[in-house]
Enzyme design. Sequence first.
Site, mmCIF file in Angstrom:
data_model
loop_
_atom_site.group_PDB
_atom_site.id
_atom_site.type_symbol
_atom_site.label_atom_id
_atom_site.label_comp_id
_atom_site.label_asym_id
_atom_site.label_seq_id
_atom_site.Cartn_x
_atom_site.Cartn_y
_atom_site.Cartn_z
ATOM 1 N N HIS A 1 -18.716 23.569 33.076
ATOM 2 C CA HIS A 1 -20.134 23.921 33.017
ATOM 3 C C HIS A 1 -20.800 23.939 34.399
ATOM 4 C CE1 HIS A 1 -19.914 19.659 33.419
ATOM 5 N NE2 HIS A 1 -21.208 19.587 33.628
ATOM 6 N N ASP A 2 -20.019 23.756 35.450
ATOM 7 C CA ASP A 2 -20.600 23.680 36.792
ATOM 8 C C ASP A 2 -20.243 24.859 37.682
ATOM 9 O OD1 ASP A 2 -21.957 21.282 36.427
ATOM 10 O OD2 ASP A 2 -20.212 20.073 36.964
ATOM 11 N N GLU B 1 -14.218 12.717 36.653
ATOM 12 C CA GLU B 1 -14.611 13.992 37.252
ATOM 13 C C GLU B 1 -15.050 13.734 38.678
ATOM 14 O OE1 GLU B 1 -17.973 17.005 38.224
ATOM 15 O OE2 GLU B 1 -18.206 14.882 37.851
ATOM 16 N N ASP C 1 -19.566 12.130 27.416
ATOM 17 C CA ASP C 1 -19.806 12.117 28.856
ATOM 18 C C ASP C 1 -20.472 10.792 29.195
ATOM 19 O OD1 ASP C 1 -20.280 13.246 31.511
ATOM 20 O OD2 ASP C 1 -20.156 15.181 30.491
ATOM 21 N N ASP D 1 -18.667 10.956 34.882
ATOM 22 C CA ASP D 1 -19.266 11.903 35.813
ATOM 23 C C ASP D 1 -19.159 11.405 37.255
ATOM 24 O OD1 ASP D 1 -21.101 14.347 35.718
ATOM 25 O OD2 ASP D 1 -22.249 12.993 36.990
HETATM 26 C C1 BGC Z 1 -21.793 17.226 36.411
HETATM 27 C C2 BGC Z 1 -22.942 18.134 36.699
HETATM 28 C C3 BGC Z 1 -24.136 17.283 37.070
HETATM 29 C C4 BGC Z 1 -23.794 16.292 38.192
HETATM 30 C C5 BGC Z 1 -24.839 15.235 38.342
HETATM 31 C C6 BGC Z 1 -21.577 16.637 37.775
HETATM 32 O O1 BGC Z 1 -20.516 16.671 38.438
HETATM 33 O O2 BGC Z 1 -20.665 17.870 35.909
HETATM 34 O O3 BGC Z 1 -23.237 19.002 35.643
HETATM 35 O O4 BGC Z 1 -25.179 18.095 37.475
HETATM 36 O O5 BGC Z 1 -22.571 15.676 37.982
HETATM 37 O O6 BGC Z 1 -24.755 14.288 37.336
#
Ligand code: BGC
Length: 536
Positions: A331-332, A269, A97, A203
């Site tokens: 995980h979100d 993402e 990540d 991210d």
């Molecule tokens: C991640 C989350 C995170 C956020 C802030 C996201 O989209 O997947 O788990 O809390 O970014 O970094």
Amino acid sequence: MSEWWKDAVFYHIYPRSFMDSNGDGVGDLAGITSRLGYLKWLGADAIWLSPVYRSPMADFGYDISDFYDIDPLFGTMEDFDRLLAETHRLGMKLVMDQILHTTSSRHLWFVESSSSRTNPKADWYIWKDPAPDGGRPNNWISFFSGKEPDPAWKWVPERGQYYLHMFNSEQCDLNLRNPEVRAELEKVLRFWLDKGVDGFRLDSVCVYFKDPKFRDFPVRSTAYAASSFSALSKYFVDHVLERPENLLALERIRELLDEYAPERVAIGESASEKGIQSYLEFSSPGRLHLAFNFEFLNTVCLDAAKTASVVSRTDSLFDSRAWPCYVLGHHDGERLLSRVNRDRAVPDAAAAKLMAALLLTIRGTPFIYYGEELGMTDTPIPFDRIVDPFGKAVWPAPGRDVCRTPMQWDDGPAAGFTAGEPWLPVNENRNTVNVRGEAADDSSVLAWYRRVIAVRRERSALRRGRQEILSSSDNVLVIRRSFEHDTVLSVLNFANDSRTVRLEGGSTVLAGTHRSSGEHLETQVRLAPLEALVLG
Ligand code: BGC
Ligand code: MG
């Protein structure tokens, strides 16, 4: 060029929850290394690790305080090197990540930046003077706002200024308009690429850059009434964020990755509400290799027509311009079964198998969220055991802890995850939903995943083939994949009743939830409720 990421089955590990090696109740790198054999056996080709960098864990690792080190909770750099070497030895890839839009407030860059208005890193974060009335610079609120709005600005007396935090106040937004910051982040990427990691999951790529004018939200009430992550992100994206500069940043990242051999991958993402259109923008030529398609998280239940619509809209937009990439859970948010089978209208295992067959046979790279291959569901968590600040803010909505509970290895009290006290409660369904039991049961969800992954590996049509939706009527989805002389049919009965389909020319079962592999089918096939068939 191999484009291995088109063929690969990815497996997403949330490191805190996968396997604990030292009894502290939190998963770690040595734990993951000890279970690589399982992933290989399952048929995973690549692993994506949620963050394991040094972090105060305000957002469980998504708040990085040192990009160049492993958090002691997860182990040491030696543990990481061992994990990477062992993953490669087994012929799998490892993707990290990477969070390029924020750092932890404890990162030394931020400590320096917040010390004065004149220090060398004064402009590394997004600092603003108070508004003329002395209040916050604008009305933006954090993505982690729940029922109560959480302003996205925090006051620092040393500077007499506010800094921006689109997430927790411990996650300070970097100023990516500053070339020094971008250069420093490129060093970070190179450090890990030089180590030999196979790429990054990036991210929040849609929030790298912010509106340069920092304009107020035009409609306060919408944002302030929003209680869910996605409703808020829609608001932000429509009005404030999603800058064209983001795409330029992604192009630069791609250039950097392309310097490396063997080929490294970048997966974007974003919670953009522009949906498929934005996934295409992020993964168009010269940008990222893949961008998660989250449509199945948002819109799809057990419904052939809705599923077909996601697949065909994606295909017609992407065409030959970009390669799709699907997830069923992460995980979100809530796990797959807790969404699509919320009222338990059908057996969980049947729903899990049907959706697995979908994920693994449609055109695009599949990502499996840990435990999905077992049929894991959300774990109900009482308020006093919630640890995620976002979960507390949105209570009684489910939040994110529910989908992050320990991997279920066996039916023991801690599901074989730890010898200690697990950091989040273990799901009671570990009695039946667990690796040990399912590995020994040919009719389990796990056995089904393994079988369909194996078929996918054997058949080029499933990995690279063109895709046609032959039918989605009567709640049965029939998809044909074809590559050169290879053709495979995926037949998914989303109905909880039997259905009859006509399949031209007869066919052989490659994998079937209700039939043995090798069985020959005639033109007319009577499908059992929720039956899934992969035919070739
Ligand atoms: C991640 C989350 C995170 C956020 C802030 C996201 O989209 O997947 O788990 O809390 O970014 O970094
Ligand atoms: Mg541990």
